[in-house]
Scaffold this motif. Structure first.
Motif, PDB file in Angstrom:
ATOM      1  N   HIS A 152       0.839  -1.204   0.000  1.00  0.00           N
ATOM      2  CA  HIS A 152       0.000   0.000   0.000  1.00  0.00           C
ATOM      3  C   HIS A 152       0.874   1.254   0.000  1.00  0.00           C
ATOM      4  CE1 HIS A 152      -3.334  -2.665   0.909  1.00  0.00           C
ATOM      5  NE2 HIS A 152      -2.631  -3.158   1.905  1.00  0.00           N
ATOM      6  N   VAL A 153       0.517   2.211  -0.845  1.00  0.00           N
ATOM      7  CA  VAL A 153       1.259   3.470  -0.951  1.00  0.00           C
ATOM      8  C   VAL A 153       0.287   4.615  -0.693  1.00  0.00           C
ATOM      9  CG1 VAL A 153       2.699   4.923  -2.423  1.00  0.00           C
ATOM     10  CG2 VAL A 153       2.753   2.429  -2.709  1.00  0.00           C
ATOM     11  N   GLU A 154       0.588   5.401   0.338  1.00  0.00           N
ATOM     12  CA  GLU A 154      -0.271   6.543   0.656  1.00  0.00           C
ATOM     13  C   GLU A 154       0.181   7.751  -0.153  1.00  0.00           C
ATOM     14  OE1 GLU A 154      -1.887   9.344   4.301  1.00  0.00           O
ATOM     15  OE2 GLU A 154      -0.804   7.497   4.780  1.00  0.00           O
ATOM     16  N   LEU A 155      -0.740   8.314  -0.912  1.00  0.00           N
ATOM     17  CA  LEU A 155      -0.466   9.476  -1.758  1.00  0.00           C
ATOM     18  C   LEU A 155      -1.180  10.694  -1.181  1.00  0.00           C
ATOM     19  CD1 LEU A 155      -1.052   7.740  -5.209  1.00  0.00           C
ATOM     20  CD2 LEU A 155       1.105   8.040  -3.969  1.00  0.00           C
ATOM     21  N   THR A 156      -0.463  11.804  -1.135  1.00  0.00           N
ATOM     22  CA  THR A 156      -1.001  13.063  -0.616  1.00  0.00           C
ATOM     23  C   THR A 156      -0.835  14.126  -1.684  1.00  0.00           C
ATOM     24  OG1 THR A 156      -0.344  12.449   1.623  1.00  0.00           O
ATOM     25  CG2 THR A 156      -0.816  14.784   1.238  1.00  0.00           C
ATOM     26  N   TRP A 157      -1.841  14.975  -1.822  1.00  0.00           N
ATOM     27  CA  TRP A 157      -1.752  16.075  -2.794  1.00  0.00           C
ATOM     28  C   TRP A 157      -2.318  17.339  -2.162  1.00  0.00           C
ATOM     29  CZ3 TRP A 157       0.667  15.910  -7.436  1.00  0.00           C
ATOM     30  CH2 TRP A 157       0.562  17.054  -8.228  1.00  0.00           C
ATOM     31  N   LEU A 158      -1.413  18.212  -1.729  1.00  0.00           N
ATOM     32  CA  LEU A 158      -1.775  19.549  -1.269  1.00  0.00           C
ATOM     33  C   LEU A 158      -1.038  20.494  -2.208  1.00  0.00           C
ATOM     34  CD1 LEU A 158      -1.326  19.017   2.570  1.00  0.00           C
ATOM     35  CD2 LEU A 158      -3.483  19.331   1.359  1.00  0.00           C
ATOM     36  N   GLU A 159      -1.722  20.907  -3.249  1.00  0.00           N
ATOM     37  CA  GLU A 159      -1.132  21.670  -4.362  1.00  0.00           C
ATOM     38  C   GLU A 159      -0.080  22.670  -3.895  1.00  0.00           C
ATOM     39  OE1 GLU A 159      -0.707  22.456  -8.360  1.00  0.00           O
ATOM     40  OE2 GLU A 159      -2.359  21.214  -7.645  1.00  0.00           O
ATOM     41  N   GLY A 160       1.134  22.509  -4.419  1.00  0.00           N
ATOM     42  CA  GLY A 160       2.213  23.438  -4.134  1.00  0.00           C
ATOM     43  C   GLY A 160       2.902  23.259  -2.793  1.00  0.00           C
ATOM     44  N   HIS A 161       2.448  22.293  -1.984  1.00  0.00           N
ATOM     45  CA  HIS A 161       3.067  22.071  -0.675  1.00  0.00           C
ATOM     46  C   HIS A 161       3.589  20.645  -0.522  1.00  0.00           C
ATOM     47  CE1 HIS A 161       1.959  25.968   0.861  1.00  0.00           C
ATOM     48  NE2 HIS A 161       0.733  25.786   0.392  1.00  0.00           N
ATOM     49  N   ILE A 162       2.698  19.671  -0.681  1.00  0.00           N
ATOM     50  CA  ILE A 162       3.071  18.253  -0.589  1.00  0.00           C
ATOM     51  C   ILE A 162       2.422  17.543  -1.759  1.00  0.00           C
ATOM     52  CG2 ILE A 162       2.915  16.125   0.751  1.00  0.00           C
ATOM     53  CD1 ILE A 162       2.607  17.853   3.252  1.00  0.00           C
ATOM     54  N   GLU A 163       3.241  16.931  -2.587  1.00  0.00           N
ATOM     55  CA  GLU A 163       2.712  16.222  -3.752  1.00  0.00           C
ATOM     56  C   GLU A 163       3.402  14.873  -3.849  1.00  0.00           C
ATOM     57  OE1 GLU A 163       3.151  18.896  -7.092  1.00  0.00           O
ATOM     58  OE2 GLU A 163       2.006  20.467  -6.081  1.00  0.00           O
ATOM     59  N   HIS A 164       2.640  13.810  -3.585  1.00  0.00           N
ATOM     60  CA  HIS A 164       3.119  12.437  -3.720  1.00  0.00           C
ATOM     61  C   HIS A 164       2.307  11.806  -4.842  1.00  0.00           C
ATOM     62  CE1 HIS A 164       4.184  12.286   0.862  1.00  0.00           C
ATOM     63  NE2 HIS A 164       4.883  13.201   0.199  1.00  0.00           N
ATOM     64  N   TRP A 165       2.981  11.188  -5.817  1.00  0.00           N
ATOM     65  CA  TRP A 165       2.244  10.560  -6.898  1.00  0.00           C
ATOM     66  C   TRP A 165       2.994   9.348  -7.422  1.00  0.00           C
ATOM     67  CZ3 TRP A 165       5.070  14.993  -7.711  1.00  0.00           C
ATOM     68  CH2 TRP A 165       5.948  15.007  -8.806  1.00  0.00           C
ATOM     69  N   ILE A 166       2.277   8.527  -8.159  1.00  0.00           N
ATOM     70  CA  ILE A 166       2.843   7.354  -8.808  1.00  0.00           C
ATOM     71  C   ILE A 166       3.113   7.739 -10.255  1.00  0.00           C
ATOM     72  CG2 ILE A 166       2.395   4.982  -9.569  1.00  0.00           C
ATOM     73  CD1 ILE A 166       2.844   5.236  -6.547  1.00  0.00           C
ATOM     74  N   ARG A 167       4.359   7.605 -10.698  1.00  0.00           N
ATOM     75  CA  ARG A 167       4.718   7.948 -12.089  1.00  0.00           C
ATOM     76  C   ARG A 167       4.375   6.800 -13.030  1.00  0.00           C
ATOM     77  NH1 ARG A 167       5.358   7.931 -16.590  1.00  0.00           N
ATOM     78  NH2 ARG A 167       6.759   9.141 -17.903  1.00  0.00           N
ATOM     79  N   PHE A 168       4.614   5.551 -12.596  1.00  0.00           N
ATOM     80  CA  PHE A 168       4.174   4.392 -13.368  1.00  0.00           C
ATOM     81  C   PHE A 168       3.915   3.237 -12.418  1.00  0.00           C
ATOM     82  CE2 PHE A 168       8.844   3.743 -13.516  1.00  0.00           C
ATOM     83  CZ  PHE A 168       8.930   2.431 -13.070  1.00  0.00           C
TER      84      PHE A 168
END
Length: 169
Positions: free
Chosen positions: A21-37
């Protein structure tokens, strides 16, 4: 899938399929975690800014983390990880439970950018980066760490990897 990712407990060894499991967070311009592939096996939305993607054993994915404060970027990191199966040894890394086999771990925007370009180059060959040979990602990691150029991924290398993978259990 239940949203018990933050419960702090490992799943029971006999409970259903084993997933990373991978926890992704997106707070625009502050914290950005994403999966590229990577090919996820499921998704759980925790709230407006957080979700959890799950990966089946042996799946490979690229996890990008970026954060900033009032003074600029404070974290730029990419990890290329192979999801583990039940009972396999693993390395831990933040936001990934239980962990995985880390094929590449790079920090600092210039090096992260070079990894993203290498991923683009694999895709330009018509190959899904999740299917590329793990040795390619290890090679890229080793070369970037010491500041040397890496060899590009080639179709011949990919063909050899696919044949070798067929022979392994």
């Amino acid at each position: 899938m239940k949203a018990d990712f933050n419960a702090g407990r490992a799943p029971r060894p006999d409970a259903g399929p084993f997933l990373t499991h991978v926890e992704l967070t997106w707070l625009e311009g502050h914290i950005e975690h994403w999966i590229r592939f990577g090919r996820d096996a499921g998704e759980t939305i925790l709230d407006r800014h957080r979700r959890v993607l799950s990966f089946a054993p042996r799946g490979v994915f690229a996890f990008v983390r970026w954060a900033s404060n009032d003074f600029g970027t404070i974290v730029s990191r990419i990890d290329i990880v192979r999801a583990i199966d039940r009972g396999e040894p693993y390395q831990t890394l933040p936001f990934v439970r239980p962990g995985g086999e880390i094929l590449l771990r790079i920090s600092g925007w210039p090096k992260v950018e070079r990894v993203l370009q290498a991923i683009d180059a694999v895709e330009a060959l018509g190959i899904d980066p999740a299917d590329a040979a793990p040795d390619h990602w290890r090679h890229l990691h080793n070369r970037l760490i010491v500041g040397l150029p890496s060899r590009p991924y080639r179709r011949e290398q990919h063909r050899a990897w696919l044949l070798r993978r067929r022979l392994a259990p």
